[in-house]
Write a protein that holds these residues in place. Sequence first.
Motif, short mmCIF file in Angstrom:
data_model
loop_
_atom_site.label_atom_id
_atom_site.label_comp_id
_atom_site.label_asym_id
_atom_site.label_seq_id
_atom_site.Cartn_x
_atom_site.Cartn_y
_atom_site.Cartn_z
N UNK A 12 86.31 11.19 94.43
CA UNK A 12 85.25 12.03 95.01
C UNK A 12 84.27 12.56 93.97
N UNK A 13 84.62 12.45 92.69
CA UNK A 13 83.73 12.94 91.63
C UNK A 13 83.06 11.80 90.87
N UNK A 50 80.12 15.23 90.10
CA UNK A 50 80.60 16.60 90.27
C UNK A 50 81.32 17.00 88.99
N UNK A 51 80.97 18.14 88.43
CA UNK A 51 81.61 18.56 87.18
C UNK A 51 81.19 19.98 86.83
N UNK A 117 84.70 25.84 97.47
CA UNK A 117 84.09 25.45 98.75
C UNK A 117 82.76 24.74 98.53
N UNK A 118 81.96 25.22 97.56
CA UNK A 118 80.67 24.60 97.26
C UNK A 118 80.87 23.16 96.78
N UNK A 119 81.85 22.96 95.91
CA UNK A 119 82.12 21.61 95.41
C UNK A 119 82.58 20.69 96.54
N UNK A 120 83.43 21.19 97.42
CA UNK A 120 83.94 20.37 98.51
C UNK A 120 82.84 19.97 99.48
N UNK A 121 81.86 20.85 99.67
CA UNK A 121 80.79 20.58 100.63
C UNK A 121 79.67 19.72 100.05
N UNK A 153 89.37 19.99 91.82
CA UNK A 153 89.70 18.67 91.30
C UNK A 153 88.46 17.95 90.78
N UNK A 154 87.71 18.67 89.92
CA UNK A 154 86.52 18.09 89.30
C UNK A 154 86.67 18.19 87.78
#
Length: 202
Positions: A12-13, A50-51, A117-121, A153-154
């Motif tokens: 996902x990243x 994503x990081x 939550x921001x990363x997941x969205x 998980x980033x």
Amino acid sequence: MSKPEDNAIPEHAKGEFPTRDGRFSRWLGRVGLRLFGGWKINGEMPDVNKAILPVAPHTSNWDFPIGVFVMLAMGLKLNYLAKASLFRFPLKSLMTKLGGIPIDRSAPNGVVGKMVSEFEAADEMIVVITPEGTRKKVTEWKKGFLHIAKQANVPIIPVAFDYARKAIDIGPAMMITGEIEKELERIKSFFAHAQGKRVEFS
């Protein structure tokens, strides 16, 4: 010590590092780095979308304009955290355009929960933070960014500002899988060579 497989980037990243268009802005960034003494950028951003980018050492207000010129020169699309109270007229539009993410520290789920939550969205999001939390000399770094990276998980991509060499050093993508205290020491070890503008605070 993390095993090699512990640093495997999750699906996902993975992806192209978020960038901004604009030849002029890249040219402006390169010119700015030359005007600030001929700063060089060592390394490239990895293929992640994503990081979290911890930037250190942070000892001077001059770190900010240099960081902006680095962002422009590389054409990077970055985000940063800011107090929710700043996202009001007339600053709201500008803050959002520059990648600002409003943070309400009194919220029930806190900053860590908010950012997870921001990363997941998000389809893509790169967040820049200064783990020292101040321009003064500190012996302890804030650990929130590690908790966010682990729970979301980033990867973490350390970026060192070394004034002694006028160099921006981009580190490898690191996944946070172990105990937070040990992982903090692993991340901090990347910055051991870097000297801040104010040597007494580095």
